[in-house]
Design an enzyme around this catalytic site. Structure first.
Site, short mmCIF file in Angstrom:
data_model
loop_
_atom_site.label_atom_id
_atom_site.label_comp_id
_atom_site.label_asym_id
_atom_site.label_seq_id
_atom_site.Cartn_x
_atom_site.Cartn_y
_atom_site.Cartn_z
N HIS A 14 0.84 -1.20 0.00
CA HIS A 14 0.00 0.00 0.00
C HIS A 14 0.88 1.25 0.00
CE1 HIS A 14 -2.94 -3.01 1.23
NE2 HIS A 14 -3.90 -2.12 1.08
N ASN A 15 2.18 1.06 -0.09
CA ASN A 15 3.13 2.16 -0.06
C ASN A 15 3.25 2.75 -1.46
OD1 ASN A 15 5.81 3.44 -0.43
ND2 ASN A 15 6.17 2.83 1.69
N ALA A 16 2.84 4.01 -1.60
CA ALA A 16 2.80 4.64 -2.92
C ALA A 16 4.18 4.71 -3.56
CB ALA A 16 2.22 6.05 -2.81
N LYS A 18 6.78 2.63 -3.10
CA LYS A 18 7.16 1.30 -3.56
C LYS A 18 6.38 0.92 -4.82
CE LYS A 18 8.60 -0.86 0.79
NZ LYS A 18 8.40 -2.02 1.68
N ASP A 74 10.04 -6.53 1.62
CA ASP A 74 10.21 -5.90 2.91
C ASP A 74 11.61 -5.32 2.89
OD1 ASP A 74 8.92 -5.38 5.49
OD2 ASP A 74 10.69 -6.36 6.31
N SER A 75 11.71 -4.09 3.28
CA SER A 75 12.99 -3.41 3.14
C SER A 75 13.25 -2.53 4.34
CB SER A 75 13.02 -2.58 1.85
OG SER A 75 11.94 -1.65 1.84
N LYS A 186 18.15 6.10 -9.56
CA LYS A 186 18.19 5.34 -8.32
C LYS A 186 17.83 3.87 -8.54
CE LYS A 186 15.72 4.68 -4.01
NZ LYS A 186 14.50 5.02 -3.27
#
Length: 215
Positions: A14-16, A18, A74-75, A186
């Protein structure tokens, strides 16, 4: 190794930030990728103590709920002078009382701890970003791909690109922080190109070669 070609893949995040990075990385492969949010899936509790465990929790939750293969990563940031902290709790350090996340607060906390331990020189501020991608299937089968980016922490934060702790991380061999780099520099990586730069792109490169037939 199961074939992903022609399949819909759930990106269990749900991380925009990522999701943007994965969209860029998956683009060249023609994968029909959908986010967990598009399926209305809740975010599972990340109760693991390793990057692998938390990646599996998220990927398998999405795979079992949708009946489709799902990938998650997962980071986190591993700082040597802080005995590997924040590690799997990287996002937790940014959590506020109201449930929102403030990564400036998290970066300030990290810097305060480094100062308390006398880690002021670059060689005393080494660390790495780690990302573990898990590809999970509805029957529970899973594969893991780990990527790491070495560097050291700088202060004050530099740049406004990226997300999370990017502005305080200077990768080895570079003069600009992740926060000062455009997304393409990046984490941009395409099939046939040499090694990627970011931890997530390096993990994805291994995933692509193993599961997508990439060169």
């Amino acid at each position: 190794m199961r074939d992903l070609k022609g399949r819909t893949l759930v990106v269990a995040s749900h991380n925009a930030g990522k999701l943007r990075e994965f969209a860029d990385l998956l683009g060249p492969f023609g994968i029909d990728a959908k986010s967990a949010k598009e399926f209305g899936l809740p975010e599972p509790d990340e109760t693991g103590t390793t990057f692998e465990e938390n990646a599996y929790i998220k990927a398998f939750a999405a795979a079992s709920a949708t009946g489709l293969p799902a990938m998650s990563d997962d980071s986190g940031l591993v700082v040597d002078a802080l005995d590997g902290q924040p590690g799997v709790y990287t996002a937790n350090w940014a959590e506020k009382a109201d449930g929102t996340r403030d990564f400036m607060m998290a970066m300030e906390k990290t810097e305060k701890l480094l100062q308390e331990r006398g880690a002021t020189d670059p060689e005393a501020r080494t660390g790495r970003f780690v990302a573990v991608i898990c590809l999970a299937w509805p029957d529970g089968e899973a594969e893991y791909f780990r990527g790491e980016a070495e560097g050291h922490l700088v202060w004050p934060p530099r740049g406004t690109s990226g997300f999370g702790y990017d502005p305080v991380f200077l990768p080895v061999g570079h003069t600009r922080s992740f926060g000062e780099m455009a997304a393409e520099e990046k984490h941009g990586w395409k099939p046939g190109q040499p090694d990627a730069l970011s931890h997530r792109a390096r993990a994805f490169q291994k995933f692509a070669r193993a599961c997508l037939g990439s060169a």
